[in-house]
Design a protein around this motif. Sequence first.
Motif, short mmCIF file in Angstrom:
data_model
loop_
_atom_site.label_atom_id
_atom_site.label_comp_id
_atom_site.label_asym_id
_atom_site.label_seq_id
_atom_site.Cartn_x
_atom_site.Cartn_y
_atom_site.Cartn_z
N THR A 143 -13.31 -2.53 3.73
CA THR A 143 -14.45 -2.22 4.99
C THR A 143 -13.87 -1.30 6.18
OG1 THR A 143 -13.70 -4.26 5.84
CG2 THR A 143 -15.67 -4.20 4.39
N ASN A 144 -14.49 -1.14 6.96
CA ASN A 144 -13.90 -0.14 8.14
C ASN A 144 -12.64 -1.08 8.59
OD1 ASN A 144 -15.55 1.63 8.23
ND2 ASN A 144 -16.92 0.87 9.74
N ASN A 145 -11.68 -0.27 9.32
CA ASN A 145 -10.44 -0.82 9.78
C ASN A 145 -9.34 -1.40 8.74
OD1 ASN A 145 -11.36 -0.21 12.51
ND2 ASN A 145 -12.39 -2.18 12.41
N HIS A 146 -9.62 -0.93 7.44
CA HIS A 146 -8.87 -1.42 6.28
C HIS A 146 -8.26 -0.35 5.49
CE1 HIS A 146 -10.58 -5.34 6.90
NE2 HIS A 146 -9.68 -6.05 6.32
N PHE A 147 -6.76 -0.38 5.11
CA PHE A 147 -6.32 0.52 4.22
C PHE A 147 -5.61 -0.28 3.00
CE2 PHE A 147 -2.67 -0.79 7.09
CZ PHE A 147 -1.45 -0.41 6.26
N ARG A 176 -15.99 3.61 18.63
CA ARG A 176 -14.80 4.38 18.64
C ARG A 176 -13.44 3.89 18.07
NH1 ARG A 176 -14.86 2.26 23.52
NH2 ARG A 176 -12.90 1.63 24.58
N ASN A 177 -13.66 2.47 18.15
CA ASN A 177 -12.45 1.74 17.29
C ASN A 177 -12.55 1.27 15.95
OD1 ASN A 177 -11.01 1.30 19.74
ND2 ASN A 177 -11.98 -0.66 20.32
N LYS A 178 -13.69 2.05 15.11
CA LYS A 178 -13.87 1.69 13.80
C LYS A 178 -13.14 2.82 12.99
CE LYS A 178 -18.00 -1.13 14.17
NZ LYS A 178 -19.47 -1.37 13.32
N ILE A 179 -12.32 2.42 12.17
CA ILE A 179 -11.71 3.50 11.39
C ILE A 179 -12.12 3.19 9.88
CG2 ILE A 179 -9.35 4.14 10.55
CD1 ILE A 179 -8.38 2.89 13.22
N LYS A 180 -12.37 4.53 9.48
CA LYS A 180 -12.99 4.49 8.05
C LYS A 180 -11.77 3.88 6.99
CE LYS A 180 -16.75 7.55 8.15
NZ LYS A 180 -17.45 8.59 7.64
N PRO A 216 -3.81 -1.21 16.31
CA PRO A 216 -5.26 -2.05 16.43
C PRO A 216 -6.30 -0.85 16.13
CG PRO A 216 -3.87 -2.49 18.41
CD PRO A 216 -3.20 -1.04 17.39
N PRO A 217 -7.27 -1.49 15.35
CA PRO A 217 -7.56 -2.67 14.61
C PRO A 217 -7.34 -2.47 13.15
CG PRO A 217 -9.45 -1.48 14.63
CD PRO A 217 -8.44 -0.59 15.28
N LEU A 218 -6.15 -1.83 12.66
CA LEU A 218 -6.04 -1.62 11.04
C LEU A 218 -5.42 -2.94 10.38
CD1 LEU A 218 -4.67 2.18 10.52
CD2 LEU A 218 -6.58 1.25 9.88
N GLN A 219 -6.01 -3.15 9.27
CA GLN A 219 -5.37 -4.19 8.61
C GLN A 219 -5.26 -3.85 7.03
OE1 GLN A 219 -8.05 -7.88 8.83
NE2 GLN A 219 -8.41 -7.25 11.07
N HIS A 220 -4.25 -4.33 6.49
CA HIS A 220 -3.87 -4.23 4.98
C HIS A 220 -4.89 -4.99 4.25
CE1 HIS A 220 -1.70 -4.31 1.16
NE2 HIS A 220 -1.53 -3.11 1.42
N HIS A 221 -5.41 -4.28 3.00
CA HIS A 221 -6.38 -4.84 2.36
C HIS A 221 -5.58 -4.91 0.86
CE1 HIS A 221 -10.31 -5.29 0.16
NE2 HIS A 221 -9.91 -4.49 -0.72
N ALA A 222 -4.92 -4.10 0.15
CA ALA A 222 -4.42 -4.31 -1.11
C ALA A 222 -3.18 -3.50 -1.22
CB ALA A 222 -5.41 -4.22 -2.16
N PHE A 223 -2.16 -3.93 -2.21
CA PHE A 223 -1.32 -3.07 -2.88
C PHE A 223 -1.33 -2.77 -4.29
CE2 PHE A 223 2.78 -2.39 -4.88
CZ PHE A 223 3.07 -1.22 -4.35
N ILE A 224 -1.57 -1.55 -4.75
CA ILE A 224 -2.07 -1.22 -5.87
C ILE A 224 -0.86 -0.47 -6.71
CG2 ILE A 224 -3.66 -0.13 -7.42
CD1 ILE A 224 -5.83 -0.42 -4.94
#
Length: 176
Positions: free
Chosen positions: A60-64, A6-10, A33-41
């Motif tokens: 991966t999961n939990n990244h945007f 339930r804590n995994k965000i696509k 939680p638990p989102l993390q930034h991946h990249a700015f494009i």
Amino acid sequence: MNLPQRNKIKPFFVNSIPKSGTHLIRPLLEGIPPLQHHAFIYPGKLDQISEHQLILSKMTNNHFSNGHFYYSKEYETMLNNLNLKQIFLYRDPRDIVVSYAYFFMKLENTPTYHFFVKNNMDFKQRCLALINGIDSLNRVNIDLWYRLFIDWKNKNNIPPITFETLIESSQSQKKC
């Protein structure tokens, strides 16, 4: 550490028109939680699509990731093929002009800053230049530039969020 299902965000992409709250929404999302930034494009031009696809495919999961993609069928297809949901953030173009008129005066290494200084432009003149476009800098008028992005707003399954709504929400919190 394995998170419960339930804590995994696509992974997803936050697309925005520049000066529409790009740097406001990122810390809001990172506060979940638990989102993390991946990249700015930036920028999202067609000649960069394969590079952007590679960056986004590594999420991966939990990244945007976030950035500024002009609307195109090619970018829409690329995001769909990666199975990435998208949020679209935009702002009243008049406010974008005002924001840019201040913003460029902080960027001394840009052609726009030098154009404003060389022409001794006050705030109103800078706004008018941004509204009308600056031919010598290949900067189109605000209407044409805004239209490069805004078609994302009416696409199915892409929730549009206005900068004004984000600010309204934060101002409501201050009153409590």
